[in-house]
Design a protein around this motif. Structure first.
Motif, PDB file in Angstrom:
ATOM      1  N   PRO A 190      -7.121 -15.014  -7.424  1.00  0.00           N
ATOM      2  CA  PRO A 190      -7.434 -13.907  -8.363  1.00  0.00           C
ATOM      3  C   PRO A 190      -6.253 -13.525  -9.264  1.00  0.00           C
ATOM      4  O   PRO A 190      -5.891 -12.350  -9.360  1.00  0.00           O
TER       5      PRO A 190
ATOM      6  N   ARG B 170      -5.103  -7.752  -4.670  1.00  0.00           N
ATOM      7  CA  ARG B 170      -5.842  -7.257  -5.843  1.00  0.00           C
ATOM      8  C   ARG B 170      -6.695  -6.044  -5.494  1.00  0.00           C
ATOM      9  O   ARG B 170      -6.873  -5.136  -6.308  1.00  0.00           O
ATOM     10  N   GLU B 171      -7.224  -6.038  -4.283  1.00  0.00           N
ATOM     11  CA  GLU B 171      -8.043  -4.893  -3.862  1.00  0.00           C
ATOM     12  C   GLU B 171      -7.220  -3.609  -3.800  1.00  0.00           C
ATOM     13  O   GLU B 171      -7.729  -2.516  -4.017  1.00  0.00           O
ATOM     14  N   LEU B 172      -5.909  -3.744  -3.514  1.00  0.00           N
ATOM     15  CA  LEU B 172      -5.043  -2.572  -3.454  1.00  0.00           C
ATOM     16  C   LEU B 172      -4.691  -2.050  -4.841  1.00  0.00           C
ATOM     17  O   LEU B 172      -4.129  -0.944  -4.957  1.00  0.00           O
ATOM     18  N   GLY B 173      -4.982  -2.805  -5.902  1.00  0.00           N
ATOM     19  CA  GLY B 173      -4.712  -2.343  -7.250  1.00  0.00           C
ATOM     20  C   GLY B 173      -3.491  -2.963  -7.882  1.00  0.00           C
ATOM     21  O   GLY B 173      -3.051  -2.523  -8.952  1.00  0.00           O
TER      22      GLY B 173
ATOM     23  N   LYS C  22       0.832  -1.205   0.000  1.00  0.00           N
ATOM     24  CA  LYS C  22       0.000   0.000   0.000  1.00  0.00           C
ATOM     25  C   LYS C  22       0.863   1.251   0.000  1.00  0.00           C
ATOM     26  O   LYS C  22       0.589   2.243  -0.720  1.00  0.00           O
TER      27      LYS C  22
ATOM     28  N   ALA D  66      -6.340 -11.949  -2.558  1.00  0.00           N
ATOM     29  CA  ALA D  66      -7.538 -11.124  -2.783  1.00  0.00           C
ATOM     30  C   ALA D  66      -7.323  -9.706  -2.267  1.00  0.00           C
ATOM     31  O   ALA D  66      -7.707  -8.710  -2.911  1.00  0.00           O
ATOM     32  N   ARG D  67      -6.667  -9.534  -1.123  1.00  0.00           N
ATOM     33  CA  ARG D  67      -6.412  -8.204  -0.567  1.00  0.00           C
ATOM     34  C   ARG D  67      -5.390  -7.434  -1.421  1.00  0.00           C
ATOM     35  O   ARG D  67      -5.467  -6.219  -1.572  1.00  0.00           O
TER      36      ARG D  67
END
Length: 971
Positions: A874, A849-852, A812, A846-847
């Motif tokens: 993912p 991928r959520e960060l981009g 992040k 998954a987390r």
């Protein structure tokens, strides 16, 4: 003219009658009053007609007149066999004589399709005088003829067939005396044979050895045979001549069968060798089939039975002589009797072939056969009544010995040699879990319970006791229990010799020594074996390595190869799964390697997670490296425990045999050094030892110390390898690789220092450094080069990074400091790393991928991941391992490669993923991957890892093109 017509008619009549007339004139046999018997066979003329009648000219009488007579067949046959003979009574008295044609005669009966006898003469017709009267006789056709003084009579006899072995003219009283004398002789011989058969049967009841019923069966068979030969059974049971033919053929087959059974039982050929039982059983089945054949063709069955009798006698003599040479007393005792049997068989053969024709030979052969059976009975009785050795001692002494034996806990073992039966105490069967009396069987029956490796020794031990007639048995034998495992028993026994010097029994004790033997074997095993895996330990391995090196120096064809195998990251596995599961993993690894080895190879556990292997079964260098690669691949397969899978890889150091073989310790050190080189460059590799490795040896402690200061000294660099679009061969992205510019060793690749960083924990700092540098460079390139889709950057993630929550925070922070296109910064993880903990990995990915960030799955197709997990992860990109890209496979693997690669790419597209072909080295491979549908390619063909400045030159064409378009539009 009438005269010529008359002569022509006479010629035609003679031509018509020619087939009915004999070819030669019959000479009359003159009857002498003082002749007891006359052989008529030389004076007989045989005639076969194609009609049911015969017409002949008679022998001229005293008046010289020749008459013609015609006789019709009595049974109306269209074809008939006849004999013609003539008798002349030149005396002045009326003479009565008996014409005798015996049904069966051994002399001249033949060996192949013998003449077994039947009715010979159906009807006897004289040319004049009284019609002959048929006399009642069970074994011959007998006709009483009366000849007048001075008469000559021609006789025509209608035959049952063409065979006529004998034809006699007997004086009635002389024939009666002959019949009475032979009847007396026959009765005596039959009586002796019957008494002998009965006596041997009683002996079988008294003494239960198998040789006694066999001898009794032989005696009964001989009784039946001579009863048929003497026509005794036809008189008693009224057998017809045709039925007697069947019984004669069946009797000869039964005689052969019982002789074979006696030989087999007397010599005890079934004691150990089961194949002898099979041969004898097959022979007996064949002889039993002859009895059935006798119903259809008695002569053929009798001929085969006679050949079988000759074969049994000759082969039996060979077996007896061979066993006698090996000091088998039973064989020595039977030699005279069997020699007499062979002489009898030879004489019988000469007799049936007609080479011996004396009238007394057939009765003599019958009596001789009974004599042979009598000698066999005497030999058997010698064994029956041989006394047991006398056991010294009073009844109280015997009682004390019995009580002492019972109190000691020993089990009685007793072998009755004559009956071939073994007795054991019930405790032995209880220990094995067997039914009562299961071990009370013949000696051969114990072979089924004995361990296969002990059977030959058991046979040799018992045979040695019988042959030597002395000695003691002190042997360990393994007996199979009812559940399949083996117990070890110690047998101590000694032979008991009878009054004739023969061993009549062998008696002793059995002791269960399973515990003691297991303890001794365990001590020996633990001295040279690993306690966990059961493999040889280091000491035994070095000993076998020393032997292999010695043999290789003697024999140039022997080329031992030494491998040192170390499991990668096993310490971390041990910490994560626990010691118990780690031991199970070591056992699994050992079994997998053992399955690939051959008996001449050696696998040992050197220490901990290190194994040594001496490969003797492969000598070609290419096959050796193939074996090592197969070994490495087999270890990569996941190990499943409960609901989780553990992936293990190994680094393998390999020392090939050469002309200058060193000592064993040096060879092992060289293999270990090659293994460390394989581990230093990333593990899961095979390195062949080279002498230069000794000079390149790296001190891991110093290297780790230098690595801790490498980031501070700005010695860690990042190189970028291009990833090219296969559609237009343009740059699609890069993969970031770490390099270490060591002050003394030069530039080191990531595979040379990352394992040390992984073990020491420095991988976290290095991973964050690589992620930061790659993201900063990607952001700069994306600002300079505007392409669609945007450039991407792959960054490798280690297991320690992925399993830490700090990775989310670090990622992040990196993305906030370096703005890049969504999904263009891809974290690259291996398939094996994901499957170490698939549940936790799915949450972490998954987390991410959520960060981009994007996700790339590396080494796809080389692990054992399940498709159900794959669709839960993912990933947006997968990499096809270089082994599927190269065309190095051969045979069936080469043919299957396109199918596998196409299936992987189709699977990725269905899951919405892009595909990168890794390790592309040739244009043909790039074109092939493009044809399969892969979007990107990476490898030597597309470029080695480059610096950021070198990569900028790759963008010049791409960055100048939009500028030229803008200038053209402004102009």
């Amino acid at each position: 003219m009438p005269l010529r017509l008359f002569l022509a008619l006479c010629v035609l009549l003679l031509a018509a009658l020619a087939p009915l007339a004999p070819a030669e004139a019959v000479e009359a046999v003159a009857i002498r009053l003082n002749a007891r018997v006359t052989d008529l066979l030389p004076a007989v003329e045989r005639i076969a007609t194609d009609t049911d009648r015969i017409q002949i000219s008679t022998v001229p009488g005293t008046d010289g007149i020749v008459r013609r007579i015609e006789v019709h067949a009595a049974d109306g046959r269209q074809k008939a066999d006849w004999i013609v003979f003539a008798l002349a009574n030149n005396t002045d008295e009326q003479v009565d004589r008996l014409i005798v044609a015996p049904f069966y005669r051994m002399v001249g009966s033949g060996l192949f399709w013998p003449d077994l006898g039947n009715r010979r003469i159906l009807n006897l017709t004289p040319s004049q005088g009284f019609k002959p009267e048929r006399q009642a006789a069970p074994d011959a056709d007998v006709f009483l003829v009366t000849l007048d003084p001075g008469s000559t009579v021609t006789f025509i006899a209608e035959m049952t067939g063409p065979s006529l072995p004998q034809l006699y003219l007997w004086e009635p009283d002389a024939y009666k005396d002959k019949v009475n004398s032979f009847t007396l002789y026959h009765g005596i011989v039959i009586g002796i044979a019957a008494l002998l058969a009965l006596f041997l049967t009683i002996l079988f009841v008294v003494k239960g050895s198998v040789m006694f019923p066999a001898a009794a069966a032989l005696a009964w068979a001989v009784l039946g045979y001579i009863g048929l030969d003497f026509s005794f059974w036809s008189k008693v049971f009224g057998l017809s001549p045709v039925a007697e033919q069947f019984w004669r053929a069946a009797g000869e087959a039964v005689l052969t069968a019982t002789l074979l059974v006696f030989l087999f039982a007397y010599l005890n050929l079934n004691r150990w060798h089961v194949r002898y039982v099979h041969v004898a059983a097959g022979w007996l089945a064949f002889l039993a089939a002859l009895v059935v054949v006798a119903l259809l063709d008695a002569p053929m069955a009798a001929g085969i039975a006679r050949l079988s009798l000759f074969t049994v006698a000759v082969l039996g003599l060979g077996v007896v002589i061979w066993l006698a040479q090996h000091s088998y007393d039973r064989a020595v005792l039977i030699i005279p009797t069997w020699l007499l049997l062979v002489v009898w068989v030879v004489m019988a053969g000469l007799t049936v072939e007609g080479l011996v024709t004396n009238d007394l030979v057939a009765p003599a052969l019958s009596g001789g056969l009974v004599l042979i059976v009598m000698l066999i009975g005497f030999t058997v009785m010698q064994h029956a009544f041989a006394g047991l050795g006398v056991i010294q001692g009073s009844s109280s002494e015997l009682e004390r010995r019995a009580l002492a034996l019972a109190g000691s806990g020993y089990m009685v073992w007793d072998w009755d040699v004559d009956s071939d039966r073994i007795y054991t105490s019930p405790e032995a069967e209880e220990a094995l879990g067997l039914k009562r009396r299961s071990l009370e069987t013949e000696a051969a029956g114990w072979l089924e319970v004995l361990h296969p490796a002990d059977r030959d020794r058991f046979r040799a031990t018992l045979d040695g006791i019988i042959d030597q007639r002395r000695g003691r048995i002190d042997q360990d034998f393994r007996l199979r229990a009812i559940d399949g495992h083996y117990l070890t028993f110690n047998l101590r026994a000694r032979p008991v010799v009878g009054a004739d010097g023969e061993v009549v029994r062998c008696i002793g004790t059995l002791t269960d020594v399973t515990g003691e033997r297991m303890a001794a074997e365990r001590l020996l095993h633990d001295a040279v074996r690993d306690n966990l895996t059961g493999l040889p330990n280091k000491e035994l391995f070095l000993d076998r390595l020393d032997q292999a090196i010695t043999f290789a120096r003697i024999d140039d064809t022997l080329k031992p190869t030494v491998m040192f195998i170390d499991l990668d990251r096993f310490k971390q596995v041990n910490l994560s799964v626990g010691m118990a599961m780690a031991d199970s993993i070591l056992l699994t690894v050992a079994r997998r390697m053992m399955r690939l080895m051959k008996p001449q190879d050696t696998l040992a556990r050197i220490s901990g997670d290190q194994f040594g292997l001496i490969l003797m079964s492969e000598r070609d260098p290419e096959r050796i490296t193939t074996f090592a690669d197969t070994l490495r691949r087999s270890l990569r397969a996941p190990i499943t425990f409960a609901d989780r899978e553990v992936f293990i890889t190994a680094s393998i150091g390999l020392v090939l045999a050469g002309p200058d073989l060193a000592k064993r310790n040096e060879v092992l050190k060289d293999a270990e050094l090659a293994m460390y080189f394989a581990k230093r460059i990333g593990g899961d590799r095979i390195e062949v030892f080279r002498p230069a490795m000794r000079q390149q040896k790296i001190d891991r402690v110093s290297l780790e110390a230098d690595l801790r200061q490498a980031l501070e000294r700005d010695e860690i660099l990042v190189r970028y390898q291009p990833i090219v679009r296969l559609g237009d061969r343009g740059i699609g992205g890069f993969e970031a690789f770490l390099r270490w510019r060591h002050p003394t060793l030069g530039e080191l690749s990531a595979s040379e220092f990352l394992p040390i960083a992984e073990e020491s924990g420095l991988i976290l700092e290095l991973g964050l450094f690589a992620l930061e540098k790659a993201a900063r460079q990607l952001a700069q390139w994306q600002r300079q080069v505007r392409v669609e889709p945007p450039l991407f950057m792959n960054v490798n993630v280690s297991s320690r990074q992925l399993l830490r929550h700090d990775l989310i925070q670090d990622l992040k922070a990196v993305l906030s400091r370096n703005p890049v296109a969504p999904g263009s910064l891809k974290l690259e993880v291996t398939e094996a790393l994901v499957m170490e903990n698939p549940e936790y990995a799915a949450v972490m990915l998954a987390r991410i991928r959520e960060l981009g960030a994007g996700l790339c799955l590396d080494d796809f197709g080389t692990g054992q991941s399940a498709l159900s997990y794959l669709q839960r992860f993912p990933f947006d990109t997968i990499k096809i391992d270089r082994r599927f890209v190269h065309e190095s496979a051969k045979g069936a693997a080469r043919a299957a490669r396109p199918v596998i690669v196409g299936s992987i790419i189709d699977l990725a597209h269905h899951l919405g993923m892009d595909v990168i072909a890794e390790g592309v080295e040739k244009d043909a491979e790039a074109e092939e991957m493009g044809a399969f549908g892969a979007e990107y390619a990476q490898g030597v063909l597309m470029g080695e890892p480059l610096t950021s400045e070198e990569c900028r030159a790759l963008f010049e064409p791409a960055s100048s093109e939009p500028r030229r378009k803008r200038q053209a539009a402004a102009g």
